[in-house]
Design an enzyme around this catalytic site. Structure first.
Site, PDB file in Angstrom:
ATOM      1  N   GLY A 204      83.755   6.539  54.033  1.00  0.00           N
ATOM      2  CA  GLY A 204      82.713   5.612  54.282  1.00  0.00           C
ATOM      3  C   GLY A 204      81.175   5.959  53.889  1.00  0.00           C
ATOM      4  O   GLY A 204      81.795   7.843  53.743  1.00  0.00           O
ATOM      5  N   PRO A 205      80.135   6.087  53.202  1.00  0.00           N
ATOM      6  CA  PRO A 205      78.708   7.466  53.326  1.00  0.00           C
ATOM      7  C   PRO A 205      78.871   7.996  54.424  1.00  0.00           C
ATOM      8  O   PRO A 205      79.185   7.996  55.537  1.00  0.00           O
ATOM      9  CB  PRO A 205      77.810   6.014  53.162  1.00  0.00           C
ATOM     10  CG  PRO A 205      78.441   4.720  53.629  1.00  0.00           C
ATOM     11  CD  PRO A 205      79.235   4.771  53.726  1.00  0.00           C
ATOM     12  N   PRO A 206      77.646   8.730  53.929  1.00  0.00           N
ATOM     13  CA  PRO A 206      77.186  10.009  55.009  1.00  0.00           C
ATOM     14  C   PRO A 206      76.582   9.756  56.039  1.00  0.00           C
ATOM     15  O   PRO A 206      75.725   8.671  56.101  1.00  0.00           O
ATOM     16  CB  PRO A 206      76.818  11.131  53.912  1.00  0.00           C
ATOM     17  CG  PRO A 206      76.785  10.916  53.310  1.00  0.00           C
ATOM     18  CD  PRO A 206      77.466   9.110  52.849  1.00  0.00           C
ATOM     19  N   GLY A 207      76.704  10.225  57.186  1.00  0.00           N
ATOM     20  CA  GLY A 207      76.151   9.257  58.888  1.00  0.00           C
ATOM     21  C   GLY A 207      76.745   8.545  59.337  1.00  0.00           C
ATOM     22  O   GLY A 207      75.890   7.863  60.073  1.00  0.00           O
ATOM     23  N   GLY A 209      79.063   8.117  60.966  1.00  0.00           N
ATOM     24  CA  GLY A 209      79.750   7.903  62.538  1.00  0.00           C
ATOM     25  C   GLY A 209      81.241   8.672  61.785  1.00  0.00           C
ATOM     26  O   GLY A 209      81.802   8.365  62.444  1.00  0.00           O
ATOM     27  N   LYS A 210      81.986   8.898  60.741  1.00  0.00           N
ATOM     28  CA  LYS A 210      83.308   9.037  60.752  1.00  0.00           C
ATOM     29  C   LYS A 210      83.693  10.679  61.462  1.00  0.00           C
ATOM     30  O   LYS A 210      84.533  10.537  62.093  1.00  0.00           O
ATOM     31  CB  LYS A 210      83.315   9.760  58.907  1.00  0.00           C
ATOM     32  CG  LYS A 210      82.987   7.971  58.491  1.00  0.00           C
ATOM     33  CD  LYS A 210      83.346   8.906  57.101  1.00  0.00           C
ATOM     34  CE  LYS A 210      82.235  10.268  56.192  1.00  0.00           C
ATOM     35  NZ  LYS A 210      80.991   9.719  56.338  1.00  0.00           N
ATOM     36  N   HIS A 426      47.347  -4.075  44.211  1.00  0.00           N
ATOM     37  CA  HIS A 426      48.276  -4.475  43.616  1.00  0.00           C
ATOM     38  C   HIS A 426      49.149  -4.779  45.125  1.00  0.00           C
ATOM     39  O   HIS A 426      50.013  -6.158  44.941  1.00  0.00           O
ATOM     40  CB  HIS A 426      48.963  -2.529  43.307  1.00  0.00           C
ATOM     41  CG  HIS A 426      50.633  -2.464  43.035  1.00  0.00           C
ATOM     42  ND1 HIS A 426      50.378  -2.211  42.043  1.00  0.00           N
ATOM     43  CD2 HIS A 426      50.537  -2.309  43.850  1.00  0.00           C
ATOM     44  CE1 HIS A 426      52.032  -2.544  41.874  1.00  0.00           C
ATOM     45  NE2 HIS A 426      52.280  -2.068  43.220  1.00  0.00           N
ATOM     46  N   GLU A 427      48.898  -4.132  46.326  1.00  0.00           N
ATOM     47  CA  GLU A 427      49.797  -4.232  47.079  1.00  0.00           C
ATOM     48  C   GLU A 427      49.397  -6.130  48.088  1.00  0.00           C
ATOM     49  O   GLU A 427      50.215  -6.714  48.200  1.00  0.00           O
ATOM     50  CB  GLU A 427      49.880  -3.836  48.836  1.00  0.00           C
ATOM     51  CG  GLU A 427      50.331  -2.241  48.412  1.00  0.00           C
ATOM     52  CD  GLU A 427      51.520  -1.734  48.280  1.00  0.00           C
ATOM     53  OE1 GLU A 427      52.107  -2.955  47.989  1.00  0.00           O
ATOM     54  OE2 GLU A 427      51.338  -0.450  47.181  1.00  0.00           O
ATOM     55  N   ASP A 502      58.459  -0.980  40.526  1.00  0.00           N
ATOM     56  CA  ASP A 502      58.601  -2.219  40.847  1.00  0.00           C
ATOM     57  C   ASP A 502      59.161  -2.802  39.400  1.00  0.00           C
ATOM     58  O   ASP A 502      60.111  -4.198  39.484  1.00  0.00           O
ATOM     59  CB  ASP A 502      57.069  -3.037  40.411  1.00  0.00           C
ATOM     60  CG  ASP A 502      56.134  -2.955  42.521  1.00  0.00           C
ATOM     61  OD1 ASP A 502      57.255  -2.112  43.390  1.00  0.00           O
ATOM     62  OD2 ASP A 502      55.165  -2.685  42.054  1.00  0.00           O
TER      63      ASP A 502
HETATM   64  P1  ADP Z   1      79.786  11.548  59.336  1.00  0.00           P
HETATM   65  O1  ADP Z   1      80.966  12.626  59.754  1.00  0.00           O
HETATM   66  O2  ADP Z   1      80.409   9.970  59.010  1.00  0.00           O
HETATM   67  O3  ADP Z   1      78.829  11.722  57.786  1.00  0.00           O
HETATM   68  P2  ADP Z   1      78.815  11.848  61.961  1.00  0.00           P
HETATM   69  O4  ADP Z   1      79.737  11.356  62.492  1.00  0.00           O
HETATM   70  O5  ADP Z   1      78.008  12.929  61.531  1.00  0.00           O
HETATM   71  O6  ADP Z   1      78.717  10.885  60.743  1.00  0.00           O
HETATM   72  O7  ADP Z   1      77.494  11.430  61.977  1.00  0.00           O
HETATM   73  C1  ADP Z   1      76.552  12.316  62.567  1.00  0.00           C
HETATM   74  C2  ADP Z   1      75.424  11.061  63.693  1.00  0.00           C
HETATM   75  O8  ADP Z   1      75.122  10.250  63.708  1.00  0.00           O
HETATM   76  C3  ADP Z   1      76.009  11.319  65.516  1.00  0.00           C
HETATM   77  O9  ADP Z   1      76.202  12.942  65.446  1.00  0.00           O
HETATM   78  C4  ADP Z   1      75.913  10.024  65.838  1.00  0.00           C
HETATM   79  O10 ADP Z   1      75.192  10.934  66.582  1.00  0.00           O
HETATM   80  C5  ADP Z   1      75.408   9.462  64.477  1.00  0.00           C
HETATM   81  N1  ADP Z   1      76.330   8.335  64.321  1.00  0.00           N
HETATM   82  C6  ADP Z   1      77.116   8.149  63.653  1.00  0.00           C
HETATM   83  N2  ADP Z   1      77.686   6.858  64.189  1.00  0.00           N
HETATM   84  C7  ADP Z   1      76.686   6.037  64.908  1.00  0.00           C
HETATM   85  C8  ADP Z   1      77.757   5.558  66.033  1.00  0.00           C
HETATM   86  N3  ADP Z   1      78.564   4.718  65.473  1.00  0.00           N
HETATM   87  N4  ADP Z   1      77.601   5.635  66.933  1.00  0.00           N
HETATM   88  C9  ADP Z   1      76.532   6.061  67.694  1.00  0.00           C
HETATM   89  N5  ADP Z   1      75.752   7.898  67.327  1.00  0.00           N
HETATM   90  C10 ADP Z   1      75.983   7.096  65.897  1.00  0.00           C
HETATM   91 ZN    ZN Z   2      54.454  -2.741  43.947  1.00  0.00          ZN
END
Ligand code: ADP
Ligand code: ZN
Ligand code: MG
Length: 625
Positions: A204-207, A209-210, A426-427, A502
């Site tokens: 999965g993408p970064p962040g 929760g892996k 524009h907006e 746009d």
């Molecule tokens: P990854 O390893 O996928 O890049 P991380 O596990 O390091 O992501 O997640 C980074 C932070 O984001 C975690 O420490 C947590 O604080 C938050 N986070 C990510 N996914 C969740 C989730 N499903 N529930 C709660 N917190 C989450």
């Molecule tokens: Zn625009």
């Protein structure tokens, strides 16, 4: 790397030693350099009382002094020849008692000495270096763990993580539940011969929760957690990565039942033979070792290897074979419900004002990962703390969100009135067009406060998370995207570069409709675009799979689609010119306008109170500039 500072000292000592031993060698070799012929003469004159030949030197004791000395020493070029030539003479004189004693000391071979001595020195130097490297001399030597795995045993911050800390990832947790069960009670599984996967790949993408999930599995099961990052295996020194892998698995076996977690496994698990340039030999060795270790432990040992990556496509296929990482768990960015739950988890330790509506924030943050949401609440908390407020309110979150989406607000950045008006037009163009498009998501907020690189923005609120757009919805998105440019053309009398983003997005949408989703009659239901990733070294060939003629038709169709959208947009904005001007004046005065106020204005109602907590009216994605 502090062994480096010892190198000069070591070199100095070595050189000193060599010089001294060379000098002493010279000294012991000091001779009187009597000519060879004179030596032979002395023998023939029966002057030699005794002699010793050692190495290339002969030391003679004489009966009467020569040059005032009774002992002389000289070099023999070929002692062996000297011996064989005069052996009988020596014997004769010895028998007669002239030569009292003589001795040929067997050469403790000069050449052997020559070889052994430097070897000893080199050995000594190597020993010293090795000791330094292994850190035996210095307890906190950073080289101490050179060949060992840089693992972190246990969770880094010592906080136990459980599934309760992972919000929203219900499917992922369910899949991992089985692993937890196995680690808790391996016997139950092995007794009935159940095969538990060796390795599980979290994709999965970064962040998303892996890492958190992996830690939670260990926490739930109450087993040891060894984590290492794939990049820790990658070293310049050949063989180090492989030895780290070996070490890691050894540690895990000692601690079993345990979890090995390899974060960013793509750093080490790339397809073999794809790297350009050097350094991949080492990587291949490391990867091979990993494969060997994965095969090497049985199902009964209670070790499970979890690994995380956001690029499973670049992993070496051998890693994904049965017995290795044969199971993948997709960890996706959370949906609305998931986001709300994550927000709940992360606001547990924060005080929230009653104005804060997590559901609304969740709706506004489509596409945010868990890490993004955690960051959002943290930014908001910082904003509140800066103003010494003990509780967070919706305004903080609103501000934090803007900050994250487009960089910190640059209110100080003074725009000229003319630029401001262009931005407002524009907006307003985007907003009015969106409002009149029946299937378009509602406008959430309009702003002409510059943020990051953008001059202004119109956000809209997606009704749901569905990624399954219909043709009409896609078309209306294009019309909405063109709103800014069309308004400029109609009401500024000139067009600006502000619409370039746009236009990019509209073009991409149109191209997708035509060539990817088969939404145009002329080309039929055929997909001409293909998402094939291009990797250096492997799939280097062009992925274009259609003819020049089709390419021409695609371009034509894209253009006619955009032209049509442009005309439709123009019709809307001409008809609603008055409303658009009203919005522009309001923006010029207040800089921002909420979705509710905008709706009131469009409907000709009295404008509602300018509630700063625009979020109560919903939140959405940035649409323009
Ligand atoms: P990854 O390893 O996928 O890049 P991380 O596990 O390091 O992501 O997640 C980074 C932070 O984001 C975690 O420490 C947590 O604080 C938050 N986070 C990510 N996914 C969740 C989730 N499903 N529930 C709660 N917190 C989450
Ligand atoms: Zn625009
Ligand atoms: Mg991670």
């Amino acid at each position: 790397m502090n062994y480096r500072k010892f190198i000069p000292t070591i070199l100095y000592l070595v050189v000193l030693f060599l010089v001294l031993s060379w000098a002493s060698g010279l000294m012991s070799g000091t001779t009187d350099s009597v000519p060879y012929s004179r030596v032979v003469e002395l023998f023939q004159q029966e002057q030699v009382k005794s002699f010793v030949v050692k190495d290339n030197t002969i030391t003679l004791e004489l009966r009467s002094p020569v040059n005032g000395r009774t002992e002389i020493r000289t070099n023999l070029a070929q002692p062996e020849q000297f011996r064989s030539e005069y052996e009988s003479l020596f014997q004769q004189q010895h028998d007669k008692g002239i030569l009292e004693s003589y001795d040929f000391i067997p050469t403790k071979s000069f050449t052997a000495y020559d070889i052994v001595f430097p070897l000893l020195i080199v050995g000594a130097v190597l020993l010293v270096l090795w000791t330094l490297i292994m850190g035996r001399m210095n307890g906190n030597n950073p080289m101490a763990n050179f060949g060992r795995a840089r693992t972190v045993l246990g969770v880094p911050d010592g906080k136990k993580v459980t599934f309760a800390d992972v919000a929203g990832a219900d499917e992922e947790k369910e899949e991992l539940e089985e692993i937890v069960d196995f680690l808790r009670n391996p016997k139950k599984f092995t007794d009935i011969g159940a095969r538990i996967p060796h390795g599980i790949l979290l994709v999965g993408p970064p962040g998303t929760g892996k890492t958190l999930l992996a830690r939670a599995v260990a926490g739930e099961a109450g087993v040891q957690f060894l984590s290492i990052s794939g990049s820790d295996f990658v070293e310049m020194y050949v063989g180090v990565g492989a030895s780290r892998v070996r070490d890691l698995f050894e540690q895990a076996k000692k601690l079993a039942p345990s979890i090995i977690f390899i974060d960013e496994i793509d750093a080490v698990g790339r397809k073999r033979g794809t790297g350009l340039g050097g350094g991949h030999d080492e990587k291949e060795q490391t990867l091979n070792q990993l494969l060997v270790e994965m095969d090497g432990f049985g199902h009964t040992e209670g070790i499970i290897v979890l690994a995380a990556t956001n690029r499973p496509d670049i992993l070496d296929p051998a890693l994904l074979r049965p017995g290795r990482f044969d199971r993948q768990i997709q960890v996706n960015a959370p949906d609305v419900k998931g986001r709300e739950e994550i927000l709940k988890v992360h606001s547990r330790d924060k005080k929230l004002d009653s104005s804060v509506n997590l559901r609304t924030i969740a709706r506004a943050t489509s596409g945010f990962t868990g890490a993004d949401l955690s960051n959002l609440l943290n930014e908001a908390a910082i904003l509140a703390a800066r103003e010494n407020r003990p509780v967070l309110n919706m305004e903080d979150i609103n501000e934090a969100l803007m900050k994250i989406v487009a960089g910190p607000a640059k209110k100080s950045h003074v725009q000229s009135r003319r630029d401001l008006k262009t931005t407002a037009i524009h907006e307003a163009g985007h907003a009015v067009a969106m409002y009149r498009l029946p299937s378009h998501d509602p406008v959430r907020q309009i702003s002409i406060v510059p943020r990051g690189r953008s001059l202004g923005a119109t956000w809209y609120l997606p009704k749901d998370d569905s990624s399954n757009l219909t043709r009409n919805e896609m078309y209306e998105q294009i019309v909405g995207l063109l709103g800014g440019r069309v308004a400029e053309a109609l009401y500024v009398g000139d067009i600006s570069v502000g619409a370039s983003n746009d236009i990019d997005r509209a073009t991409k949408l149109a191209k997708d409709m035509v060539a990817r989703y088969g939404m145009c009659e002329k080309l039929g239901t055929v997909s001409y675009l293909d998402d094939g990733e291009v990797f250096i070294g492997r799939d280097y060939q062009n992925t274009k799979s259609y003819s020049e003629k089709v390419a021409g038709t695609i371009d034509e169709e894209v253009k006619s689609l955009i032209d049509r959208a442009y005309e439709d947009c123009k019709a809307i904005l001409e008809k609603d010119g008055d409303k658009l001007q009203q919005v522009v004046s309001y923006l010029m005065e207040h800089e921002t306008m909420t979705g509710a106020q905008f709706a009131d204005m469009m409907e000709g109602r009295e404008l509602s109170e300018a509630s700063a907590t625009a979020l109560t009216d919903g939140y959405g994605e940035e649409d323009s500039e």
